[in-house]
Motif scaffolding. Structure first.
Motif, short mmCIF file in Angstrom:
data_model
loop_
_atom_site.label_atom_id
_atom_site.label_comp_id
_atom_site.label_asym_id
_atom_site.label_seq_id
_atom_site.Cartn_x
_atom_site.Cartn_y
_atom_site.Cartn_z
N LEU A 1 21.58 -43.96 -10.12
CA LEU A 1 20.97 -44.66 -11.25
C LEU A 1 19.86 -45.55 -10.72
N THR A 2 18.74 -45.61 -11.43
CA THR A 2 17.63 -46.47 -11.05
C THR A 2 17.23 -47.31 -12.25
N ALA A 3 17.18 -48.62 -12.06
CA ALA A 3 16.75 -49.51 -13.15
C ALA A 3 15.23 -49.49 -13.24
N LEU A 4 14.72 -49.51 -14.48
CA LEU A 4 13.28 -49.51 -14.74
C LEU A 4 12.90 -50.75 -15.54
N ALA A 5 11.79 -51.37 -15.16
CA ALA A 5 11.29 -52.55 -15.87
C ALA A 5 9.83 -52.32 -16.25
N PRO A 6 9.41 -52.74 -17.47
CA PRO A 6 8.02 -52.51 -17.90
C PRO A 6 7.05 -53.41 -17.15
N VAL A 7 5.85 -52.85 -16.89
CA VAL A 7 4.79 -53.65 -16.26
C VAL A 7 3.55 -53.69 -17.14
N GLY A 8 3.64 -53.15 -18.35
CA GLY A 8 2.51 -53.15 -19.26
C GLY A 8 1.76 -51.83 -19.26
N ASP A 9 1.05 -51.59 -20.35
CA ASP A 9 0.24 -50.36 -20.50
C ASP A 9 1.09 -49.11 -20.40
N GLY A 10 2.35 -49.21 -20.80
CA GLY A 10 3.23 -48.04 -20.80
C GLY A 10 3.73 -47.64 -19.43
N ARG A 11 3.48 -48.48 -18.42
CA ARG A 11 3.94 -48.16 -17.07
C ARG A 11 5.25 -48.88 -16.76
N TRP A 12 6.00 -48.30 -15.80
CA TRP A 12 7.31 -48.85 -15.45
C TRP A 12 7.43 -48.91 -13.93
N ARG A 13 8.22 -49.88 -13.47
CA ARG A 13 8.50 -50.01 -12.05
C ARG A 13 10.01 -50.03 -11.84
N THR A 14 10.42 -49.70 -10.62
CA THR A 14 11.84 -49.76 -10.32
C THR A 14 12.25 -51.21 -10.14
N ALA A 15 13.51 -51.48 -10.43
CA ALA A 15 14.04 -52.83 -10.36
C ALA A 15 15.49 -52.77 -9.86
N PRO A 16 16.03 -53.89 -9.40
CA PRO A 16 17.44 -53.89 -8.97
C PRO A 16 18.36 -53.55 -10.14
N LEU A 17 19.44 -52.83 -9.83
CA LEU A 17 20.40 -52.49 -10.87
C LEU A 17 21.13 -53.75 -11.34
N PRO A 18 21.23 -53.96 -12.64
CA PRO A 18 21.96 -55.14 -13.14
C PRO A 18 23.47 -54.97 -12.96
N GLN A 19 24.14 -56.07 -12.63
CA GLN A 19 25.59 -56.02 -12.50
C GLN A 19 26.26 -56.02 -13.88
N ARG A 20 25.60 -56.69 -14.85
CA ARG A 20 26.14 -56.80 -16.20
C ARG A 20 25.02 -56.63 -17.21
N LEU A 21 25.31 -56.00 -18.33
CA LEU A 21 24.30 -55.81 -19.37
C LEU A 21 24.06 -57.12 -20.11
N PRO A 22 22.81 -57.60 -20.17
CA PRO A 22 22.54 -58.83 -20.91
C PRO A 22 22.61 -58.58 -22.42
N PRO A 23 23.21 -59.49 -23.18
CA PRO A 23 23.30 -59.28 -24.63
C PRO A 23 21.94 -59.38 -25.30
N ALA A 24 21.80 -58.63 -26.40
CA ALA A 24 20.60 -58.68 -27.24
C ALA A 24 19.33 -58.32 -26.46
N GLU A 25 19.46 -57.47 -25.45
CA GLU A 25 18.29 -57.02 -24.69
C GLU A 25 18.38 -55.50 -24.47
N VAL A 26 17.21 -54.92 -24.19
CA VAL A 26 17.16 -53.49 -23.87
C VAL A 26 17.10 -53.33 -22.36
N THR A 27 18.05 -52.59 -21.82
CA THR A 27 18.09 -52.29 -20.38
C THR A 27 17.83 -50.80 -20.20
#
Length: 544
Positions: free
Chosen positions: A392-418
């Motif tokens: 599994l690879t975590a993805l985070a937005p960097v703007g303009d429809g592009r994404w970068r890899t990010a550390p995998l979260p240990q827990r899902l944050p409430p009320a957010e999109v992961t």
């Protein structure tokens, strides 16, 4: 050139496996003609190889059948042809892609050792003892006092003449033939007391004739025919990538399977041993200037004419000469595999272990068992390596429809999109690795997890479907939601028919589009809208 090369090599391969050398000769006549006329790889020469000869001998031996009985030879060739033909017609060429290079390297090296140990008696007059081939080789090396001097000297002279001829580039392709003819002439002129080919077989001055198979042996050879076919096809599969068609046409492994099957069906009725694509014989043809399929056809025709006119001379070939030639062939096979051996050893310990284990099995077990075990070992190796690659690879937005890899979260944050990207082959064995990286969903109220599945196979395994359903239920229980992004049509169909789409909820599956990242953006937008509505929670987890 190829027809001449078939004389020492065909006789040698048949001899080491305990067959009549004539069957080895005739393996280069009818099968070569039929195979060349029907193969998609136009330069492929279909004939007897050492691995096929030894596997066929092992099959007949295990069945308690005489390898010198023409009816048994005809039957095993026909049955091998039927198996090959069916594999070609059913388009099973992809099956051989699961036999790994590590396993085939170990198998080929073990075959080469069997080739050498199988002719030590012919070369030196001493039959080595031992429970496996390595023990026999060691026993032979420590008992030089038991060698017959005349036989050993003739074999050594054969190897020496071959080495001299092989050192001359223009003579390299006919070095075996030169060694056979030169040393045989010297032995005849000096009247050296050694065993001759005629002492074990009569070579008729005639074309191959019809031979009826012994159908009573059919039940005993059914499984063995599959093993011979697998060995032959695995060897032949390496010819198309090595020797591409001169006209640039694409190879077709299934059609080559069919051609080899037809060659066995035809050859089996005319005194031939089982055959397959021969890389060594194909290499000789290419080196001699072959450019069309007619080179293979003519090699069969020329060999038939040579046997028809020169058979009495072939009977006078000394057995130590053949023994020396086969030792050369076996040593060349091992030397030719040195780069593959080093590559496997440097790749991974799993590949190295598979190669060594297959080599050890080849020296200990019947070959038809070894190739089946090797195929199973290849599949296990594939499963282990595929499972290790899944992640599994975590993805985070960097703007303009592009994404970068990010550390995998240990827990899902409430009320957010992961966003997580799932890469793998949808194999059940990879799920523990994926599960260990899956974030904890405890307290994930109104959380949305977007899982990108574009990298998964079109048809996932049932274990993966079941696992996705459980993860979706866990999120629903916490008031969150699982959304799948990048679903291919076949993938969508499977999760719909299995009920997973209903468990995920409405609009929780976003189809893949030709534009990369488009389905991911849509899934994230849906998740944000779902969170913004605020009507989800543990009491109403699947609200649209």
């Amino acid at each position: 050139m190829t027809g001449l090369f078939s004389i020492p090599e065909g006789m040698a391969y048949a001899s080491i496996a305990g067959f009549n050398p004539v069957a080895g000769l005739f393996a280069g006549v009818v099968p070569a003609i039929v195979g060349s006329l029907t193969a998609r790889t136009v330069l492929m020469i279909t004939t007897l190889t050492s691995a096929i000869a030894l596997t066929a001998q092992s099959v007949l031996s295990q069945a308690g059948l005489d390898p010198l009985d023409p009816g048994n030879v005809a039957l095993i060739s026909l049955m091998t042809g039927v198996v090959m033909l069916l594999m070609g017609l059913l388009r099973f060429g992809v099956v051989l892609s699961f036999v790994s290079n590590a396993v085939m390297t170990g198998f080929a090296t073990g075959i080469a050792l069997q080739i050498i140990t199988g002719v030590l008696k012919d070369a030196t007059g001493y039959q080595p003892q031992g429970h496996n081939k390595l023990a026999q080789l060691l026993d032979w090396l420590v008992h030089p006092d038991a060698w017959q001097v005349s036989s050993a000297l003739v074999a050594a002279a054969t190897i020496a003449v071959w080495a001299v001829a092989h050192a001359v580039p223009r003579l390299r392709t006919v070095a075996l033939l030169i060694a056979m003819v030169a040393v045989s002439l010297v032995v005849a002129l000096l009247d050296v007391d050694v065993e001759l080919v005629r002492s074990i077989a009569d070579i008729p001055s005639a074309l191959p004739h019809f031979t009826a198979p012994d159908w009573s042996a059919l039940p005993a050879l059914a499984g063995g025919a599959f093993s011979i076919a697998l060995v032959a096809l695995a060897q032949g599969a390496g010819i198309a990538p090595t020797v591409p068609n001169p006209d640039g046409s694409k190879p077709d492994m299934n059609r080559d399977f069919t051609a080899q099957g037809l060659a066995n069906l035809a050859g089996g009725l005319f005194q031939s041993l089982p055959v397959g694509g021969s890389l060594s014989r194909t290499g000789v043809a290419v080196s001699a200037g072959a450019r069309t399929r007619w080179a293979g056809v003519l090699s069969g025709v020329w060999l038939a004419l040579i046997v028809l006119t020169l058979a009495p001379l072939a009977e006078r070939i000394p057995m130590p000469v053949i023994g020396g030639l086969i030792i050369v062939v076996g040593a060349e096979l091992i030397w030719g595999k040195r780069h593959d051996i080093m590559l496997v050893l440097r790749t991974s310990w799993l590949s190295a272990a598979s190669m060594v284990l297959t080599f050890a099995l080849t020296t200990q077990l019947p070959l038809q068992r070894t190739i089946i075990i090797g195929a199973v070992l290849s599949l296990l190796l594939y499963c282990v390596q595929a499972a290790r690659q899944a992640k599994l690879t975590a993805l985070a937005p960097v703007g303009d429809g592009r994404w970068r890899t990010a550390p995998l979260p240990q827990r899902l944050p409430p009320a957010e999109v992961t966003v997580l990207h799932y890469s793998g082959v949808s194999l059940f064995a990879e799920l523990p690795r994926i599960q260990s990286d899956w974030p904890d969903s405890t307290g994930a109220d109104r959380a949305v997890l977007v899982l990108v599945v574009r990298g998964l196979p079109d048809v996932p395994s049932s274990a993966v479907i079941k696992w996705l359903g459980r993860r979706a239920d866990e999120l629903h229980a916490q008031g969150g939601r699982l959304v799948l992004a990048g679903a291919e049509p076949a993938f969508e169909q499977v999760i719909r028919t299995t009920g997973l789409t209903e468990r995920l909820g409405e609009d929780a599956v976003v189809a893949a589009t030709p534009v990369l990242g488009e389905s991911l953006q849509e899934a994230v937008s849906r998740g944000r809208r779902w969170i913004a509505r605020g009507d989800a929670g543990p009491s109403n987890p699947r609200a649209p």
